[in-house]
Design a protein around this motif. Structure first.
Motif, mmCIF file in Angstrom:
data_model
loop_
_atom_site.group_PDB
_atom_site.id
_atom_site.type_symbol
_atom_site.label_atom_id
_atom_site.label_comp_id
_atom_site.label_asym_id
_atom_site.label_seq_id
_atom_site.Cartn_x
_atom_site.Cartn_y
_atom_site.Cartn_z
ATOM 1 N N ARG A 583 13.180 87.308 80.369
ATOM 2 C CA ARG A 583 13.649 88.465 80.980
ATOM 3 C C ARG A 583 15.369 87.907 81.182
ATOM 4 N NH1 ARG A 583 11.018 88.534 85.041
ATOM 5 N NH2 ARG A 583 9.362 90.399 84.416
ATOM 6 N N TYR A 584 16.036 86.849 81.182
ATOM 7 C CA TYR A 584 16.940 86.573 80.720
ATOM 8 C C TYR A 584 17.983 86.542 80.364
ATOM 9 C CZ TYR A 584 21.035 83.186 82.525
ATOM 10 O OH TYR A 584 22.342 82.910 82.537
ATOM 11 N N ALA A 585 17.175 86.572 79.787
ATOM 12 C CA ALA A 585 17.782 86.206 78.031
ATOM 13 C C ALA A 585 17.439 87.745 77.327
ATOM 14 C CB ALA A 585 17.153 85.889 76.476
ATOM 15 N N ALA A 586 17.309 88.987 77.699
ATOM 16 C CA ALA A 586 17.616 90.751 78.153
ATOM 17 C C ALA A 586 18.785 90.628 78.657
ATOM 18 C CB ALA A 586 16.608 91.201 78.220
ATOM 19 N N ASP A 587 19.041 90.206 80.380
ATOM 20 C CA ASP A 587 19.587 89.997 81.154
ATOM 21 C C ASP A 587 21.336 90.328 81.050
ATOM 22 O OD1 ASP A 587 20.413 91.743 83.153
ATOM 23 O OD2 ASP A 587 20.877 89.732 84.035
ATOM 24 N N THR A 588 21.394 88.187 79.410
ATOM 25 C CA THR A 588 22.529 88.421 79.143
ATOM 26 C C THR A 588 22.811 89.523 78.163
ATOM 27 O OG1 THR A 588 21.171 86.851 77.202
ATOM 28 C CG2 THR A 588 22.170 86.129 80.021
ATOM 29 N N ALA A 589 22.079 89.779 77.306
ATOM 30 C CA ALA A 589 22.133 90.603 76.365
ATOM 31 C C ALA A 589 22.794 92.146 76.521
ATOM 32 C CB ALA A 589 20.815 91.377 75.563
ATOM 33 N N LYS A 590 23.432 92.750 78.006
ATOM 34 C CA LYS A 590 23.977 93.028 78.391
ATOM 35 C C LYS A 590 25.391 93.051 78.114
ATOM 36 C CE LYS A 590 20.139 94.725 81.952
ATOM 37 N NZ LYS A 590 20.055 94.487 83.080
ATOM 38 N N GLY A 591 25.720 92.219 78.169
ATOM 39 C CA GLY A 591 27.189 91.919 78.184
ATOM 40 C C GLY A 591 27.749 91.407 76.762
ATOM 41 N N LEU A 592 26.865 91.983 75.858
ATOM 42 C CA LEU A 592 27.114 91.790 73.700
ATOM 43 C C LEU A 592 28.030 92.904 73.720
ATOM 44 C CD1 LEU A 592 23.968 91.202 71.986
ATOM 45 C CD2 LEU A 592 25.961 89.727 72.517
ATOM 46 N N PRO A 593 29.482 92.727 72.974
ATOM 47 C CA PRO A 593 30.104 93.501 72.667
ATOM 48 C C PRO A 593 29.537 94.834 72.524
ATOM 49 C CG PRO A 593 30.611 91.564 71.588
ATOM 50 C CD PRO A 593 28.733 91.377 72.591
ATOM 51 N N GLY A 594 30.628 95.990 72.603
ATOM 52 C CA GLY A 594 29.766 97.523 72.568
ATOM 53 C C GLY A 594 29.412 97.402 70.724
ATOM 54 N N GLY A 595 28.247 98.355 71.487
ATOM 55 C CA GLY A 595 28.063 98.676 70.051
ATOM 56 C C GLY A 595 26.964 97.412 68.890
ATOM 57 N N ALA A 596 26.937 96.013 69.748
ATOM 58 C CA ALA A 596 26.083 95.263 68.934
ATOM 59 C C ALA A 596 25.203 94.873 68.991
ATOM 60 C CB ALA A 596 27.071 93.560 69.217
ATOM 61 N N LEU A 597 24.406 95.748 70.863
ATOM 62 C CA LEU A 597 23.100 95.327 70.378
ATOM 63 C C LEU A 597 22.165 96.492 70.032
ATOM 64 C CD1 LEU A 597 20.155 94.403 72.219
ATOM 65 C CD2 LEU A 597 21.377 95.811 74.248
ATOM 66 N N ASP A 598 22.348 97.887 70.127
ATOM 67 C CA ASP A 598 22.465 98.883 69.455
ATOM 68 C C ASP A 598 22.774 98.435 67.729
ATOM 69 O OD1 ASP A 598 21.345 101.537 69.604
ATOM 70 O OD2 ASP A 598 23.008 101.853 68.126
ATOM 71 N N ALA A 599 23.227 97.794 67.050
ATOM 72 C CA ALA A 599 23.198 97.370 65.827
ATOM 73 C C ALA A 599 22.393 96.734 65.405
ATOM 74 C CB ALA A 599 24.776 97.321 65.259
#
Length: 925
Positions: A583-599
């Motif tokens: 859950r903590y890791a997923a929360d930090t994923a919100k701060g990834l650069p734009g489009g990185a998570l979707d890619a």
């Protein structure tokens, strides 16, 4: 005094409490109760409830009226403490403390399931099941859903009565059976199953002449009214009565052989483990209950990060030797940040697989599967660990059926339902004491390092707030940096903001934040992405696709995370995270650069899709292909060299593939949704995951309807129909495929037209109507010829020949078989060739050409052995024995039947094995 609550659906819809009826209000309101009770305790979406209550005649304010009915139902049930209607996201559910003992329909299903698993008690269980009926189901209610459900339940009742008759025919103690069957064949004069039972009952009662005379009357009526002879099973029974087959003599029912597999599912024991002496003593006390009158259940509860799984596994490994029949373990994922809790039916299916139950033995109904699980472990001494249960409702269906077992359930919630309803003993966990926390760090870092500065050690322990998980993270970080003084770690922790999570987990939040900050940028990105990967775990190849790194770079990053105790890697290389870390890791994923998570999620979906597609082509090479788009740049599908490796990959990744499809659906990737469903179909069929097949095609159809592609919409509707037929929902199945056929005809889609007819042939054949199956198979063959597709035409011809043979149309079947055989050999279709040779063997035996039947069966066997399909090999060996026996070659018949028996026993196909034992015994020595 225990309150006895009963919800009646098998008759008038009622609620009784201690024998007194509860006033439920008007018919529509009772229909709402019935619509909830049928699926209790599962959630029923609001739209489904509206559809069930009103159908096509939904009033303008249907949802508001439904809410009004729900409110009145709650008021009516307010005095029934063990029964309530609860609101959940998007729908309602009917809950009770003991759902299986409250709704008579569920009791009926459970008794039927137990009967399938226990031959010795089957007749008594089926009699008990039928005694629950008080007339027509859902009496007093009307509507389309009610009529459909009533007819479905009517068929279930009829089939149960027939099942009971089969059991009674195996005994010699029911003198009234002939009379009852005489009445039944009068009521259903064209039902060939009942006719067969009547023939057998007459024969076993010494009235063989009457049985033969009745068969002739039935045959004349079928020819006159339907233009057909009796089906192959009835013809075979008639022939066996004519020849006084000794195997038709009644034999007492015997209990099925229980699979000999001893499951050892416990994950590796946690290290180090210290403290928790009082809790271990309480679990030991619970264990002493095992073998007494009640099932021993320990309910471990406490906040996340308190070490519940840590404690449960340590105790389980310490006592594993006391459970010689095995240990079962399942993570129910009750608190996973990105997934729904695992449905109990999925966990039951996993337990049945672990117990060695062959897919062919699995009943379609999920309640019956749960009953089969309970029956298989009823007399065994097994340990069952149910980890991370969301609530008692999730854990309840997974409890064993006997007092010799012990169960440990872990949950963040107080499992009141297990405590009050099943006598579970609660073991509440709190944080570790300061002394226990000190011992944990000492085991990992050594006493010398801690004793060098006791004040700093005490400060670090205080920062961890007694959380075993936090202590593990600190120890992992310090262990990988042996030269770093504890004072530096304490200083870093002191600077952190403790408010990132809930107040009661602030210490854990601080340690997680500190561990994350200590990572290098690339490692931190991998950590964040692992937190959002769908599914309970992930392999290294999939992780490389997710991160976009090379396999080597992914391994380096994972090793660093593992050393920091942020991820665990098992002996197979599978990666898992504690759900709080995830859950903590997923929360930090919100701060990834734009489009990185979707890619990243697109890459992972493409990895699963393209690897699954390659696996599908290996295990189903002759299935018509679909066209995939190229994978995202950097995606390297996993190499699967052969069908065996493909099956192994599917077995491992199945939960992740289901989760990937769900994630794709949430993100609107409709093409990926239906294509993932397509890649799973052959695997689901071979492994018996019939309910998962329905689920993926329900999602596939919803996705297909959102695409501007009539061909995809038609395909998804057709394949959903095939999936529904696989679980016995024949009316829905045939309706769905007919809709697909109509769409294909509307859009002049000849390919989907012909495939729809083939699916209809399969669905009708599964439902027992070989005549309609042959009609659709013939239509499919005609269309294939128009399309000039020789491969598909050949397979259609094989299907036509099979159904024609089953219906006794021997001349037609012979002609089609010979043509199909030539075509199969021309196109090197080994599976088709094996199937046709099998049908020819059947035809030759039925028409008295026994020597030729032996040759065809042996050729078919050779082909199936080459294909590695030992499931069919066992069946062919059994068939081969019949022409040998007909020729008086008893030694040859005995030899092949013993070979078939060995395979049946290996495959745990108990009914087939018992049938064959009787045939072997009938041959004598």
């Amino acid at each position: 005094m225990v309150m006895v609550v009963q919800v009646g659906l098998l008759g008038e819809v009622t609620v009784h409490v201690d024998g007194q009826a509860v006033e439920l209000g008007p018919a529509r309101q009772r229909c709402v109760l019935a619509a909830l009770a049928v699926d209790a305790p599962r959630l029923v979406p609001v739209d489904s409830l509206v559809e069930r209550v009103w159908g096509a005649r939904t009033p303008r304010r249907g949802r508001e009226t439904l809410h009004s009915y729900i409110s009145r139902l709650r008021q009516a049930l307010s005095g029934v403490g063990a029964l309530e209607v609860v609101s959940r996201s998007g729908g309602y559910a009917l809950l009770s403390a003991q759902p299986g003992q409250v709704v008579d329909l569920h009791q009926f299903h459970e008794l039927r399931g137990r009967a399938r698993a226990d031959d010795a008690q089957a007749a008594a269980l089926l009699t008990e099941a039928l005694a629950l009926w008080r007339g027509e189901a859902l009496t007093g209610l009307t509507g389309d859903w009610v009529e459909t459900e009533r007819e479905r339940l009517r068929r279930e009742r009829w089939n149960t009565e027939c099942d009971l008759t089969d059991r009674l025919l195996d005994s010699t103690g029911d003198e009234d059976l002939v009379a009852r069957l005489s009445a039944r064949v009068t009521a259903q004069p064209l039902d060939e199953r009942v006719a067969g039972q009547y023939l057998l009952a007459l024969h076993r009662a010494g009235q063989s002449a009457d049985a033969l005379a009745y068969y002739q009357r039935l045959r004349q009526r079928l020819v006159r009214e339907l233009g057909t002879d009796p089906g192959a099973p009835l013809q075979e029974l008639h022939q066996r009565i004519l020849t006084a087959d000794p195997a038709l003599a009644a034999a007492p029912a015997t209990a099925p052989s229980v699979p000999s597999v001893v499951p050892r599912q416990l994950p590796a024991p946690p290290t180090p483990f210290v403290g928790r002496g009082e809790e271990l003593d309480r679990l030991d006390a619970i264990l002493r209950q095992a073998g007494e009158a009640t099932l021993a259940i320990g309910a471990l509860s406490g906040a996340g990060g308190f070490g519940k799984t840590w404690l449960a596994l340590h105790w389980a490994h310490r006592h594993a030797g006391e459970f010689p029949d095995g240990q079962l373990f399942v993570d129910l994922r009750g608190f996973s940040p990105d997934e729904q809790p695992m449905p109990p039916a999925v966990a039951v299916r996993g337990f049945l697989d672990a117990l060695g139950v062959d897919a062919s033995r699995l009943p379609a109904d999920t309640h019956a599967q749960a009953a089969l699980f309970r029956s298989l472990v009823a007399d065994k001494r097994m340990l069952v660990i149910l980890d991370n249960a969301a609530d008692a409702d999730q854990a309840g269906p997974l409890l064993p059926g006997g007092a010799e077992c012990a169960v440990i359930v872990t949950s963040r919630n107080q499992l009141t339902g297990l405590i009050t309803g099943h006598g579970a003993r609660n073991v509440r966990l709190d944080v570790l004491t300061a002394d226990e926390a000190h011992a944990v760090l000492a085991r990992r870092l050594g006493s010398a390092r801690l004793d060098a500065d006791p004040a700093v050690t005490d400060e670090v322990i205080a920062q961890c707030a007694g959380f075993p998980l936090a202590l593990s993270l600190v120890a992992g970080h310090a262990h990988t940096r042996p030269d770093l003084p504890l004072a530096a770690i304490a200083a870093e922790l002191r600077e952190l903001d403790l408010g990132m999570l809930d107040d009661d987990t602030a210490g854990l939040s601080a340690v997680l934040s500190w561990s994350y900050r200590a990572l290098k940028p690339g490692q931190a990105t991998v950590f964040s992405l692992l937190g959002v990967a769908p599914g309970p775990d992930i392999g290294l190849s999939a992780a490389a696709a997710l991160t976009g790194l090379s396999p080597h770079e992914t391994r380096k990053a994972v090793l660093a995370l593992e050393q920091a105790s942020l991820v665990k890697q098992d002996s197979r290389g599978r990666l898992r995270m504690h759900d709080l870390i995830r859950r903590y890791a997923a929360d930090t994923a919100k701060g990834l650069p734009g489009g990185a998570l979707d890619a990243a999620l697109r890459r992972l979906a493409d990895f699963y899709l393209h690897t699954a597609y390659a696996g599908e082509r290996l295990i189903g090479p002759h299935r018509p292909a679909i066209q995939l788009s190229d994978p995202e740049p950097g995606v390297r599908p996993q190499d699967l060299p052969d069908a065996e490796s493909a099956f192994a990959w599917f077995d491992t990744e199945h939960p992740n593939l289901l989760a990937a499809q769900h994630a794709a659906m949430q993100h609107g990737r409709h093409q990926t949704v239906w294509q993932l469903a397509w890649t799973l179909s052959t695997f689901h069929a071979r492994r018996g995951h019939s309910h998962d097949e329905v689920m993926v095609w329900q999602a596939g159809l919803a996705a297909g309807e959102r695409l501007d592609s009539p061909a995809v919409h038609t395909l998804t509707r057709r394949l959903l129909g095939g999936a529904l037929a696989g679980v016995g929902r024949f009316d829905e199945a045939i309706e769905s495929v007919h809709q697909a056929l109509a769409l294909a005809e509307l859009h002049h889609d000849h390919v989907n037209q012909v495939r729809s007819h083939r699916t209809l042939a399969w669905a009708w054949g599964r439902s027992g109507d070989d005549r309609k199956a042959l009609e659709h198979a013939t239509r499919a063959l005609d269309l294939h010829r128009e399309l000039q597709d020789p491969i598909e035409e050949t397979y259609a011809l094989c299907i036509v020949a099979c159904y024609a043979a089953q219906l006794g149309e021997h001349d037609r079947a012979y002609e089609d078989c010979r043509l199909a055989l030539d075509r199969c050999r021309e196109h090197n279709l080994r599976e088709g060739e094996a199937s046709v040779l099998d049908t020819l063997g059947y035809l030759d035996h039925r028409t008295g050409h026994h020597r030729r039947a032996i040759r065809n069966y042996r050729e078919s066997l050779a082909r199936y052995r080459e294909l590695g399909d030992m499931f069919v090999v066992a069946e062919n060996l059994e068939k081969l024995g019949h022409p040998h026996a007909a020729l008086g070659e008893d030694d040859d018949a005995r030899t092949v039947w013993r070979a078939a028996l060995s395979l049946y026993e290996d495959q745990r196909r108990d009914a087939e094995a018992e049938r064959l034992r009787q045939r072997i015994d009938a041959l004598g020595k």
